[in-house]
Design a protein around this motif. Structure first.
Motif, mmCIF file in Angstrom:
data_model
loop_
_atom_site.group_PDB
_atom_site.id
_atom_site.type_symbol
_atom_site.label_atom_id
_atom_site.label_comp_id
_atom_site.label_asym_id
_atom_site.label_seq_id
_atom_site.Cartn_x
_atom_site.Cartn_y
_atom_site.Cartn_z
ATOM 1 N N LYS A 104 35.748 56.571 48.340
ATOM 2 C CA LYS A 104 35.417 55.545 47.354
ATOM 3 C C LYS A 104 34.336 54.641 47.935
ATOM 4 C CE LYS A 104 39.555 55.272 44.622
ATOM 5 N NZ LYS A 104 40.438 56.212 45.336
ATOM 6 N N ARG A 124 46.628 39.609 35.660
ATOM 7 C CA ARG A 124 46.274 40.909 35.106
ATOM 8 C C ARG A 124 44.754 41.030 34.973
ATOM 9 N NH1 ARG A 124 46.636 40.717 28.710
ATOM 10 N NH2 ARG A 124 47.430 38.609 28.452
ATOM 11 N N VAL A 125 44.294 42.248 34.882
ATOM 12 C CA VAL A 125 42.863 42.525 34.947
ATOM 13 C C VAL A 125 42.264 42.587 33.543
ATOM 14 C CG1 VAL A 125 41.117 44.172 35.720
ATOM 15 C CG2 VAL A 125 43.167 43.773 37.112
ATOM 16 N N ASP B 390 50.390 44.630 30.400
ATOM 17 C CA ASP B 390 49.926 45.553 31.427
ATOM 18 C C ASP B 390 49.110 44.818 32.465
ATOM 19 O OD1 ASP B 390 51.082 47.632 30.072
ATOM 20 O OD2 ASP B 390 49.276 48.059 28.889
ATOM 21 N N ARG B 391 49.291 45.176 33.709
ATOM 22 C CA ARG B 391 48.512 44.588 34.787
ATOM 23 C C ARG B 391 47.071 45.108 34.758
ATOM 24 N NH1 ARG B 391 50.885 40.245 36.029
ATOM 25 N NH2 ARG B 391 51.364 40.611 33.872
ATOM 26 N N LEU B 392 46.938 46.372 34.377
ATOM 27 C CA LEU B 392 45.616 47.001 34.342
ATOM 28 C C LEU B 392 45.373 47.553 32.947
ATOM 29 C CD1 LEU B 392 45.255 49.270 37.529
ATOM 30 C CD2 LEU B 392 43.875 47.292 36.973
ATOM 31 N N PRO B 393 44.193 47.327 32.382
ATOM 32 C CA PRO B 393 43.909 47.953 31.091
ATOM 33 C C PRO B 393 43.802 49.474 31.261
ATOM 34 C CG PRO B 393 41.974 46.787 31.910
ATOM 35 C CD PRO B 393 43.088 46.514 32.877
ATOM 36 N N ASN B 395 41.661 51.678 30.421
ATOM 37 C CA ASN B 395 40.416 52.269 30.922
ATOM 38 C C ASN B 395 40.320 52.176 32.446
ATOM 39 O OD1 ASN B 395 39.899 49.353 30.471
ATOM 40 N ND2 ASN B 395 37.871 49.858 31.235
ATOM 41 N N ARG B 396 40.889 51.123 33.028
ATOM 42 C CA ARG B 396 40.835 51.018 34.490
ATOM 43 C C ARG B 396 41.821 51.971 35.151
ATOM 44 N NH1 ARG B 396 37.403 47.286 36.795
ATOM 45 N NH2 ARG B 396 38.111 47.829 38.876
ATOM 46 N N ASN B 400 40.658 54.718 37.803
ATOM 47 C CA ASN B 400 41.268 54.952 39.108
ATOM 48 C C ASN B 400 41.649 56.419 39.274
ATOM 49 O OD1 ASN B 400 40.976 52.291 39.763
ATOM 50 N ND2 ASN B 400 43.106 51.727 39.322
ATOM 51 N N LYS B 403 38.507 58.433 39.959
ATOM 52 C CA LYS B 403 38.015 58.277 41.333
ATOM 53 C C LYS B 403 38.915 59.015 42.325
ATOM 54 C CE LYS B 403 35.728 53.906 40.380
ATOM 55 N NZ LYS B 403 35.708 52.450 40.582
ATOM 56 N N LEU B 481 30.773 56.002 38.472
ATOM 57 C CA LEU B 481 31.389 55.532 37.224
ATOM 58 C C LEU B 481 30.747 54.196 36.930
ATOM 59 C CD1 LEU B 481 35.285 55.650 37.199
ATOM 60 C CD2 LEU B 481 33.762 56.340 35.385
ATOM 61 N N GLY B 482 30.164 54.070 35.756
ATOM 62 C CA GLY B 482 29.527 52.787 35.469
ATOM 63 C C GLY B 482 29.064 52.741 34.041
#
Lengths: 347, 701
Positions: A104, A124-125, B390-393, B395-396, B400, B403, B481-482
């Motif tokens: 990474k 949270r993100v 959720d802690r992470l959406p 798409n993230r 992950n 990756k 990824l971008g």
């Protein structure tokens, strides 16, 4: 009977001994003595003709004979196997067949680490657009047009020849910080909440070892009815100690950001000289600036329609490249974007 | 801002080392970036934040140190006022506003045309000065600030600027036509030669100081050379004023001309202190250059108005997380110039000091208390942050997974710039995007390398691959990824997340089995594995024509009829433009489109109870036959019992006729409900072969 047994014992052991190292002869000997029609098998068959009184003794002797021959054969086969395997001996110093893992990017690793810490603290993100309007990037954050506080935010503007620009809603730019996401989030959500926002930001800086026109930030915002400056200190201390080590000391200095009040700049004790002020990384000061932070300015709450009398909030923002450079000892920001695999594969 | 420690000590007694003073300032919000010891002095480089224009002076910094250390501020003589006798001698401390003074017949007049842009203007005349070199003490001060001494008059204006923070400009009075000073907006394309020797072209938004027939200064920025003080100057006119910060900033930025003066006006000077600063300058002139004080004209408002603020002690405690004694809060506020009007019911009514233009609201006072009390004394606490969701959406989470998967497949992650040159877009076969005007362009690019936002990740990826090829890397396998950025027909911007993948070099370079160059199928395999890991079912690859890719290998990737990406071998033309000699395989996927099909949640399916039967089949078929179509035919003939078809071998050689190809497939038959009997398999397998014979005219090998 006993004589016969002794005779076969002698003969068999001799034959096995002379077949040493020869798998075929050993196999032939096994068949000759232990096979279905082998001499020892025949001896067992001939037991019926032996005097019943002598049978137990004869049986015992034949069994001893069988065990001895079997053992002699096994021993020979085992040592033969060892010799044979040694002949196919590998050069165990040859390299293992590589199954190389990809890596990474160090910026990804750093962002993931930062987000992980804040997620564990209940954040949270959230993400937002990189092409922003002047309103979200500046006005809503209490950064008025033509104000010296904009000096810190030189900005790339987007060509909009096909539009009528003029208003702040229609003037597009590349966000110069991740803070616009605070506004976008608050417009759509009610407190309490706590969010962290990672992303790319752009500023028209000439590129050199310590400047890049594109870099990454992580922004944090926690809003509720009892969020205090002391909480900001607590949260950022946990963060800094987790990412830079438990011995890290923090220093909060008063500062000025239009969107927070009170505002602070946060320094950590130099991770190279351990805060002694003896190295070039901290410029002999012993401290490294890593964060900007503060309590959300009531004007920002008012801009999103919150009641600034009832709620308070803390906010902070940091440059990811800076943290990655400190963590990994990278001395040139351009390395992050050259993608030299000799660089990428180190992390 | 530079501060000379020796000079600073003129205004405050400091019994501490310069280092200690630097630390105190740093912890009060004035970071001292450097403490430079020079013979006999110590120079601080202090960062003053943009809200604290009042501290862009020695007096401002001394005032802060006074609040922190408790040591008393020592105002310079004239600012404290002098005895009437002295004032008569200098003619300076008569009641301000010389027009009220019957003794002096005013020869100068001041007219402010735009009171909004210039709410206060003072002009002070001193006649009969002798322009010469400054005395040693003054040149030392000027030199300590890194300036070159000019003459006593100019040096005094600089000295006063640094001392009080109020920029003062000296005109040669005799060069002002008619002695009329007019503060007005510039005319369109009005020209003025400023004292830096460069002609400036002005416009109507600029504020200027003019006389009857010319511009004599760009207000707050720089004086004109036509009225500059020279060795022959006899009579001077001192200007001290308050100019609208926004106007000064606009002019300064448009002209690219930031001066000590404009820097301070932009940050707002203390309007109530202007006459005093003018006075101080006048006194110094009479002391050092002789002459006699003349008219003093003071037009406009004298103060910025009083700001009254009510501070609630409990609210202060709530914001800071403190429980400060009220007396301590009051003491801190008074130490930095606040006046306490009254107390009532947990509140205090305050008047902010005039010089603090930044104090407007209760929160401003709270910050001040926190700042002077000391952030370091506020104890750390941990808030209870309770929040669902959720802690992470999603798409993230998908990012992950992408990756991790690609890392597992040996791909290294790259990060390239979001801004590119048009040239590299054209090199990458994307001139169509420029032609269709769907790329996002910058209005103010720094260089042509950063003029447009990337509509694709591939140009940046190719650039990174070239970088590594030039450095002799054996195998380069990169992904990124971008976001990519485009504009639709209505000028609306779109940001979409993409994934780029690139492969070049030796796919295997083991001593064990020898090297082999990377191929299209290495990359295709990576894409297939990735899609499968994301739960995206049966992507299909169809040949396309694309200017980026070679006709030999260029395919679209579709899922359920949605195009989600492209893959192929980079075309010879593009490689030539990039000056790359190696074959590069690349792919770009639209992750936002793939998100619609991604399924990361797993559900356990029961293991099959009955064994499967495997049959291998070697066929000879036309070389142009499509593997995908062959497999589709086998599956349709085999029905649900044919679980899986795998290509084992592809062979061209002696036993294979020209124009044909030998293929070996492994077919796996399985019935989930019962054990397959041999006769069933034989029948099904014969069907499959028959279907292939009919459709593709295959023969068995």
């Amino acid at each position: 009977m006993k004589e016969k047994i002794d005779e076969i014992t002698q003969e068999a052991l001799k034959e096995i001994e002379s077949a040493k190292g020869d798998r075929a002869s050993l196999e032939a000997a096994r068949v000759k003595y232990l096979g279905r029609k082998g001499m020892i098998t025949e001896l067992f068959k001939s037991m019926a003709q032996v005097d019943p009184a002598e049978r137990p003794e004869a049986g015992r002797l034949i069994n001893i004979l069988k065990d001895n021959v079997t053992k002699a054969l096994d021993d020979q086969l085992l040592s033969l196997a060892k010799v044979e395997e040694a002949g196919g001996r590998l050069d165990i110093t040859l390299p293992g067949i590589s199954r190389r893992l990809g890596k990474k990017h160090p910026i990804t690793k750093t962002i993931d680490e930062i987000l992980g810490i804040f997620i564990s603290l209940g954040f949270r993100v959230v993400e937002g657009p990189e092409i922003e309007t002047e309103y979200y990037n500046f006005e809503a954050l209490n950064i008025p047009l033509e104000h010296p506080s904009r000096d810190a935010f030189d900005t790339f503007y987007i060509e909009t020849v096909d539009r009528r620009p003029e208003t702040v809603d229609q003037k597009y730019l590349l966000r110069s910080h991740t803070s616009p996401v605070q506004i976008r989030f608050m417009e759509k959500n009610k407190p309490p909440f706590s969010i962290v926002v990672p992303g790319k930001v752009y500023r028209p800086d000439a590129t050199d070892a310590s400047h890049s026109f594109m870099f990454h930030q992580v922004e944090g915002l926690a809003v509720g009815d009892n969020i205090r400056f002391s909480d900001l200190k607590g949260i950022l201390s946990i963060f800094a100690r987790r990412i830079f080590g438990s011995k890290t000391r923090l220093r909060f200095r008063p500062s000025f950001f239009p969107f927070t009040e009170p505002s602070a700049e946060v320094d950590i004790s130099c991770i190279i000289c351990k805060g002694q002020g003896k190295c070039s990384v901290c410029g002999g000061k012993g401290w490294l600036e890593i964060l900007g932070a503060g309590m959300v300015n009531p004007r920002v709450f008012e801009n999103v329609g919150y009641d600034s009398e009832k709620i308070t909030g803390l906010a902070f923002g940091m440059g990811v490249e800076r943290i990655a450079m400190l963590k990994y000892g990278i001395d040139d920001i351009r390395l992050f974007f050259e993608n030299d695999i000799r660089f990428l594969r180190q992390f | 801002m530079r501060i000379s420690y020796n000079w600073l000590k003129d205004y405050i007694d400091l019994n501490i080392s310069p280092e200690r003073a630097a630390q105190l300032l740093t912890m009060a919000g004035f970071p001292v970036e450097a403490v430079n010891k020079i013979p006999g002095d110590c120079l601080f480089d202090i960062e003053v934040t943009s809200n604290r224009g009042d501290c862009l002076s020695f007096l401002g910094i001394a005032r802060e140190l006074s609040a922190i250390t408790g040591s008393k501020l020592k105002m310079p003589l004239s600012l404290r006022g002098r005895s009437p006798k002295q004032s008569q001698k200098t003619g300076l401390l008569r009641p301000f506003g010389a027009r009220n003074d019957k003794e002096i017949q005013s020869a100068v007049s001041v007219k402010v045309e735009d009171k909004k842009l210039c709410p206060r203007y003072t002009a002070r005349v001193i006649r009969g000065v002798k322009v010469k070199e400054s005395p040693k003490w003054l040149t030392k001060r000027i030199e300590a600030m890194g300036l070159r001494p000019v003459n006593n008059i100019v040096d005094i204006t600089n000295f006063c600027l640094f001392e009080t923070g109020e920029p003062i400009h000296a005109f040669d009075l005799d060069k002002i036509s008619g002695s009329h000073v007019i503060i007005r907006r510039a005319k369109k394309e009005e020209r003025v030669l400023t004292i830096d020797g460069i002609e400036k072209i002005l416009n109507e938004t600029d504020l200027v100081i003019a006389d009857e027939d010319k511009v004599i200064a760009i207000a707050g920025v720089m004086g004109a050379s036509n009225t500059e003080v020279t060795d022959s100057t006899k009579n001077i006119l001192f200007e001290a004023a308050y100019f609208d910060p926004v106007t000064i900033r606009k002019t300064s930025r448009r002209l690219g001309l930031s001066t000590e003066s404009s820097y301070r006006f932009e940050r707002s000077v203390d309007i109530s202190n202007i006459a005093y600063s003018s006075n101080r300058a006048g006194e110094l002139v009479i002391d050092l250059a002789g002459g006699e004080g003349g008219e003093f004209v003071d037009i406009g408002i004298k103060t910025g108005g009083e700001i009254s603020i009510t501070l609630r002690y409990p609210y202060l405690d709530k914001i800071l997380g403190l429980a400060l004694p009220r007396s301590e809060v009051d003491r801190i506020l008074e130490s930095i110039g606040f006046n306490i009007s009254s107390h009532s019911d947990g509140k205090v009514k305050l008047k902010a000091p005039q010089f603090r233009q930044d104090i407007r609201r209760e929160i401003d006072c709270i910050e001040e208390v926190g700042r002077i009390y000391g952030y370091e004394k506020i104890k750390e606490t941990i808030p209870s942050i309770v929040e669902g969701g959720d802690r992470l959406p999603f798409n993230r989470i998908v990012d992950n997974r992408i990756k991790d998967t690609l890392n597992g497949l040996g791909m290294d992650e790259a990060t390239t710039y979001g801004l590119l040159s048009k040239k590299i877009l054209i090199m990458s076969g994307l001139e169509g995007n420029i032609r269709d005007k769907n790329i996002v362009e910058l209005k103010n690019p720094l260089t042509s390398d950063q003029e447009v936002m990337r509509p694709s990740l591939l140009p940046g990826l190719l650039n990174s691959m070239r970088w590594n090829i030039n450095r002799k890397a054996a195998l380069i396998n990169l992904f990124e990824l971008g976001k990519v950025y485009t504009k639709d027909g209505n000028g609306r911007f779109r940001e979409a997340e993409h994934l780029s993948l690139g492969l070049v070099g030796e796919a295997r370079a083991f001593w064990f089995e020898g090297a082999r160059p990377a191929s299209f199928f290495d990359l295709k395999g990576i894409v297939e594995t990735l899609l499968s890991e994301l739960g995206v079912d049966s992507p299909s690859f169809e040949r396309i024509e694309d200017s980026l890719f070679s006709p030999a290998a260029a395919a679209s990737i579709t899922v359920n009829g949605d195009k989600v990406g492209v893959i192929g071998e980079i075309s010879g033309q593009v490689l030539a433009d990039f000056d790359i000699k190696e074959k590069i395989f690349a792919s770009e996927l639209d992750i936002d489109a793939i998100l619609n099909y991604a399924k990361l949640e797993k559900r356990f399916k029961g293991l099959p109870l009955y064994p499967s039967v495997v049959r291998d089949m070697s066929i000879i078929v036309d070389e142009g036959a499509s593997n995908a179509e062959l497999i589709a035919s086998m599956k349709s003939a085999g029905g649900s019992i044919l679980k899986n078809v795998e290509l084992l071998d592809r062979y061209k050689g002696k036993q294979i006729p020209e124009g044909k190809i030998g293929l070996t497939y492994r077919l796996e038959y399985q019935d989930l409900m019962k054990t397959l009997e041999d006769k069933d398999v034989v029948r099904l397998h014969a069907n499959v072969i028959k279907e292939l014979e009919q459709k593709f005219a295959i023969t068995l090998r």
